[in-house]
Scaffold this motif. Structure first.
Motif, PDB file in Angstrom:
ATOM      1  N   LYS A  55       0.833  -1.208   0.000  1.00  0.00           N
ATOM      2  CA  LYS A  55       0.000   0.000   0.000  1.00  0.00           C
ATOM      3  C   LYS A  55       0.858   1.245   0.000  1.00  0.00           C
ATOM      4  CE  LYS A  55      -2.727  -3.189   1.808  1.00  0.00           C
ATOM      5  NZ  LYS A  55      -2.098  -4.430   2.220  1.00  0.00           N
ATOM      6  N   ILE A  56       0.298   2.320  -0.515  1.00  0.00           N
ATOM      7  CA  ILE A  56       0.942   3.631  -0.496  1.00  0.00           C
ATOM      8  C   ILE A  56       0.033   4.574   0.281  1.00  0.00           C
ATOM      9  CG2 ILE A  56       1.694   5.592  -1.892  1.00  0.00           C
ATOM     10  CD1 ILE A  56       2.280   3.567  -4.130  1.00  0.00           C
ATOM     11  N   GLY A  60      -1.969  -3.911  11.611  1.00  0.00           N
ATOM     12  CA  GLY A  60      -0.803  -4.783  11.572  1.00  0.00           C
ATOM     13  C   GLY A  60      -0.217  -4.965  10.178  1.00  0.00           C
ATOM     14  N   ASP A  61      -0.494  -4.032   9.290  1.00  0.00           N
ATOM     15  CA  ASP A  61      -0.023  -4.120   7.907  1.00  0.00           C
ATOM     16  C   ASP A  61       1.307  -3.380   7.783  1.00  0.00           C
ATOM     17  OD1 ASP A  61       0.392  -4.194   5.198  1.00  0.00           O
ATOM     18  OD2 ASP A  61      -1.646  -3.588   4.683  1.00  0.00           O
ATOM     19  N   LEU A  62       2.391  -4.133   7.677  1.00  0.00           N
ATOM     20  CA  LEU A  62       3.710  -3.524   7.568  1.00  0.00           C
ATOM     21  C   LEU A  62       4.090  -3.250   6.119  1.00  0.00           C
ATOM     22  CD1 LEU A  62       5.593  -5.625  10.253  1.00  0.00           C
ATOM     23  CD2 LEU A  62       4.426  -3.425  10.509  1.00  0.00           C
ATOM     24  N   SER A  63       3.213  -3.648   5.193  1.00  0.00           N
ATOM     25  CA  SER A  63       3.484  -3.468   3.766  1.00  0.00           C
ATOM     26  C   SER A  63       2.878  -2.150   3.285  1.00  0.00           C
ATOM     27  CB  SER A  63       2.902  -4.653   2.993  1.00  0.00           C
ATOM     28  OG  SER A  63       3.207  -4.524   1.632  1.00  0.00           O
ATOM     29  N   VAL A  64       3.351  -1.048   3.870  1.00  0.00           N
ATOM     30  CA  VAL A  64       2.846   0.277   3.514  1.00  0.00           C
ATOM     31  C   VAL A  64       4.016   1.261   3.474  1.00  0.00           C
ATOM     32  CG1 VAL A  64       2.255   0.830   5.902  1.00  0.00           C
ATOM     33  CG2 VAL A  64       1.141   2.061   4.068  1.00  0.00           C
ATOM     34  N   SER A  65       4.012   2.116   2.454  1.00  0.00           N
ATOM     35  CA  SER A  65       5.049   3.141   2.314  1.00  0.00           C
ATOM     36  C   SER A  65       4.406   4.516   2.337  1.00  0.00           C
ATOM     37  CB  SER A  65       5.789   2.988   0.980  1.00  0.00           C
ATOM     38  OG  SER A  65       6.469   1.775   0.938  1.00  0.00           O
TER      39      SER A  65
END
Length: 74
Positions: A3-4, A19-24
């Motif tokens: 995700k952005i 808990g979503d660590l896949s974000v910039s």
């Protein structure tokens, strides 16, 4: 899916509440070569405009409320 987020607080919510660590974080930017105040570049005080200029991101997604901003600015 990665995700952005366009704001730190959104990235924080994704990480801390979901808990979503896949974000910039990719903050929106302005091209200062195209949008600038010539007086500020000349180190002069610019004063205020009689009619203010407002910028915004626009989307046709109804729940974002952009239609209200357009109606209020008329």
């Amino acid at each position: 899916m990665h995700k952005i987020a366009v704001a730190q607080w959104l990235a924080d919510i994704a990480r801390n509440e979901y808990g979503d660590l896949s974000v910039s974080l990719v903050p929106p930017t302005v091209d200062t070569k195209q949008f600038y105040d010539p007086q500020s570049r000349a180190k002069q005080s610019r004063g205020k405009q009689l009619v203010p200029t407002v910028g915004m991101y626009y989307t046709i997604t109804p729940w974002k409320g952009c239609d209200l901003v357009v109606k209020l600015s008329l």
